[in-house]
Scaffold this motif. Structure first.
Motif, PDB file in Angstrom:
ATOM      1  N   TYR A   1       0.800  -1.233   0.000  1.00 21.35           N
ATOM      2  CA  TYR A   1       0.000   0.000   0.000  1.00 21.35           C
ATOM      3  C   TYR A   1       0.834   1.284   0.000  1.00 21.35           C
ATOM      4  CZ  TYR A   1      -4.713  -1.976   0.197  1.00 21.35           C
ATOM      5  OH  TYR A   1      -5.889  -2.596  -0.129  1.00 21.35           O
ATOM      6  N   PRO A   2       1.940   1.371   0.751  1.00 17.59           N
ATOM      7  CA  PRO A   2       2.751   2.584   0.639  1.00 17.59           C
ATOM      8  C   PRO A   2       3.284   2.803  -0.775  1.00 17.59           C
ATOM      9  CG  PRO A   2       3.299   1.401   2.648  1.00 17.59           C
ATOM     10  CD  PRO A   2       2.411   0.497   1.847  1.00 17.59           C
TER      11      PRO A   2
ATOM     12  N   TYR B   1      -0.076   3.745  -3.002  1.00 24.15           N
ATOM     13  CA  TYR B   1      -0.625   5.083  -2.762  1.00 24.15           C
ATOM     14  C   TYR B   1       0.447   6.175  -2.775  1.00 24.15           C
ATOM     15  CZ  TYR B   1      -5.157   3.050  -1.687  1.00 24.15           C
ATOM     16  OH  TYR B   1      -6.360   2.392  -1.789  1.00 24.15           O
ATOM     17  N   GLY B   2       1.682   5.807  -2.492  1.00 26.90           N
ATOM     18  CA  GLY B   2       2.723   6.810  -2.463  1.00 26.90           C
ATOM     19  C   GLY B   2       3.414   7.049  -3.793  1.00 26.90           C
TER      20      GLY B   2
END
Length: 336
Positions: free
Chosen positions: A52-53, A56-57
């Motif tokens: 997820y990092p 989304y990042g």
């Protein structure tokens, strides 16, 4: 004395499901589509704390613009939609026409990611009186990242329903004679239109990470079996019809040989004429029309190749519809 069973009064729904499509090529709809697609645990199996990092990042901040630019090159501007949506709708409409004499059969289509959603179409079918639904994941070869994901989503939709329909799912058909024959005839028909004879024809399948295969995904074996059966049907050897894998994503090692590397290698070794087709895709889409027909051709020419042709997917052709109709009628036995 035994009496005849009362006829069913409910209808039977046939739901064709393809991978999915963004609603537009702008960053916002591309981001929505990519977020849904890349959040699927069947597609990316990394732990969420790791993935997820990155998603989304990095990915959702850089990929939408790049992907949107690629989609623009193949977009159906007349309908303002992707070719995948155009072809899937056409398949649904032609299948409905084939069942026009059966008033109890309702045919519709949905996407695993994007619109029309599986939930909205399933609810619509129920509203039309369908108490039985045959769900058809439009993937010839089974993979957990595709077929199982569609199944998961369908079951998730059912968990929200108080009254659920009886269900059936069309099984994998990678080795079905009607599918192999349709592919062979489409290849023969296309090659007959060319002013050159390919020295090699590449069957380019969508790839999956090697780690998925090591954990038991049957996809690579089913792809190889499709190619083997096609060679037998066409009378070709492994040099004439090669199996490769495309569309790798991320740092992991994926199924090999890679299509782009193979096109480059063959051209550098002296192959001048080649054709590529995509037997794992029911409909032409970004991965076939842009990645293969455009990028693949550029790779081959840049490395010294001369003649390149992309063989279209079965789409809503007569051969393609024969496959869909045959499988649907087979699985509807006893229902319609």
């Amino acid at each position: 004395m035994e009496t005849a069973a009362a006829p069913r009064t409910g209808k039977v729904g046939v739901l064709l499901v393809n991978l999915g499509t963004p609603d537009g090529t702008e960053p916002a709809p591309m981001r929505r589509y990519l977020r849904e697609f890349l959040s699927d645990r069947r597609v990316i199996e990394w732990p969420r704390a790791v993935w997820y990092p990155i998603l989304y990042g990095i990915v959702l901040n850089t990929r939408p613009k790049k992907s949107g630019a690629l989609y623009k090159t193949i977009w159906n501007n007349e309908r303002n939609e992707s070719p995948l949506l155009t072809f899937t709708r056409a398949q649904s409409e032609k299948l409905a026409e084939a069942f026009k004499d059966r008033e109890t059969v309702v045919v519709d289509y949905a996407m695993r990611y994007g619109n029309p959603s599986m939930e909205s179409v399933t609810k619509r079918m129920m509203g039309q009186g369908c108490d039985r639904i045959l769900m058809f994941p439009l993937y010839p070869q089974y993979s957990a990242s595709t077929t199982a994901s569609v199944n998961d989503k369908f079951f998730e939709v059912l968990t929200k329903m108080r009254f659920q329909p009886a269900i059936r799912i069309v099984p994998t058909y990678h080795d079905d004679p009607v599918y192999i024959d349709a592919l062979a005839r489409s290849i023969e028909t296309h090659l007959a239109t060319l002013d050159f004879e390919p020295e090699t024809v590449i069957a380019s399948y969508h790839g999956i990470p090697q780690s998925y295969a090591r954990r038991g995904d049957p996809y690579p074996d089913q792809c190889q079996e499709t190619s083997r059966l096609l060679r037998t049907r066409l009378g070709w050897d492994e040099k004439k019809l090669m199996t490769c894998f495309q569309s790798r994503f991320g740092p992991e090692e994926w199924l090999q040989p890679y299509t782009d590397k193979t096109l480059e290698k063959l051209a550098k070794e002296g192959t001048k004429s080649i054709a590529v087709f995509n037997p794992g895709f029911v409909s032409d889409c970004l991965e076939t029309l842009e990645e293969i027909a455009v990028q693949g051709q550029e790779t081959f020419h840049h490395a010294g190749g001369k003649n390149f042709s992309h063989i279209p997917c079965l789409n809503d052709s007569a051969e393609g519809m024969a496959v869909i109709e045959t499988l649907v009628k087979r699985e509807l036995a006893g229902w319609a």
